[in-house]
Design an enzyme around this catalytic site. Structure first.
Site: not given
Length: 307
Positions: A248-251
């Site tokens: 979930a880094a980008g989110d």
């Protein structure tokens, strides 16, 4: 307080942790299995909610236990779930393999997410009329994404598009997106220009800007991010952390950006978002890894130096 609407996917993530992903025809044993709430749309909504911004989710789940669990997770994390509908198909799932080096491989079955159509958006136009920012991705039908962006711009709203998973974008979607946030691989798909080098990233970014993108933020994983528009470009370094799961880094980055957008200038908003994503990759899972405002405020990280 600003109001945000996310139009997007709601999935249950089925996660296997292993040394490495198996090759074709190969069987390997994993170290661990767990299921956690996910979906790019829901992840971004939870990130925005956890960080204290008023957020409404628009999307669909199935008539099954996964759907109920996902709705409860979003509600617990501050997301308004009153406009989520039950579709005819099963709740979307994502099968995720997390390797020991922190990299992930993801296979998505869209399920009810594929039923988020223009008619559904029309049933909930009042929510978009009342918001300040609309955020969307590409895990629901791209026709719906384009329609939601178009309606939001007609109502004078700020729009953010995370073009993931990557697909070619038509001119109208680009025109109606105030800010587009791809990673390197998504940027390559969008522009058909290789992005393995810094020069390639800049050439691909210029192509998108020439196509009418107003603001572009390219996320570069452990290297940080690059913000570009017609006037200038600015590099933001990442923090030094031990990555456990990058799911979930980008989110998380998008959630952090939205939290500070308009309260700070965009450069300061990106700095805040960089902290949020740095914390997220040090934990397992998608929504379970997203930090609270208190965690971000207490984060004392050190930036990576450019190679």
């Amino acid at each position: 307080m600003k109001k945000v609407v996310v139009v997007g996917s709601i999935n249950m993530d089925l996660v296997t942790v292993c040394e490495r992903a198996p090759k074709g025809g190969e069987t390997l044993f994993g170290h661990e299995f767990f299921q956690v709430p996910g979906g790019k749309g829901a992840n971004q909504a939870v990130a925005i909610g956890k960080l204290g911004t008023k957020i409404t989710m628009l999307g669909k789940v199935g008539k099954d236990s996964f759907g109920k669990e996902l709705i409860n997770s979003m509600k617990t994390n501050g997301v308004d779930i009153t406009h989520i509908e039950e579709g005819e198909k099963s709740t979307g799932i994502a099968k995720i393999i997390v390797e020991e080096n922190g990299q992930n491989r993801i296979l998505v079955v869209s399920g009810a997410n594929s039923e988020v159509d223009k008619e559904y958006i029309d049933r909930h136009l009042d929510v978009i009329k009342e918001c300040d920012i609309l955020v969307t991705q590409l895990e629901v039908p791209i026709e719906t994404v384009g329609y939601a962006l178009k309606k939001a711009k007609e109502f004078g709203k700020k729009t953010i598009l995370n073009p993931a998973p990557a697909k070619k974008l038509d001119d109208e979607i680009i025109k109606n997106s105030d800010l587009i946030i791809p990673n390197e691989s998504e940027l390559e798909v969008l522009t058909e220009i290789e992005t393995e080098t810094e020069d390639g990233i800049k050439r691909a970014s210029k192509k998108l800007l020439d196509m009418g993108v107003k603001n572009l933020i390219v996320t570069l994983g452990s290297k940080g991010s690059l913000h570009l528009n017609k006037e200038n470009s600015e590099y933001h370094f990442a923090y030094k952390v031990k990555a456990i799961d990058t799911t979930a880094a980008g989110d998380s980055f998008i959630g952090g950006l939205v939290r500070k957008l308009d309260e700070e200038n965009i450069s300061e908003a990106i700095e805040f978002a960089t902290k949020v994503s740095a914390i997220a990759v040090t934990k397992k899972g998608a929504q379970t890894s997203i930090p609270t405002m208190e965690e971000v405020e207490n984060f004392k990280g050190v930036k990576n130096e450019k190679e």
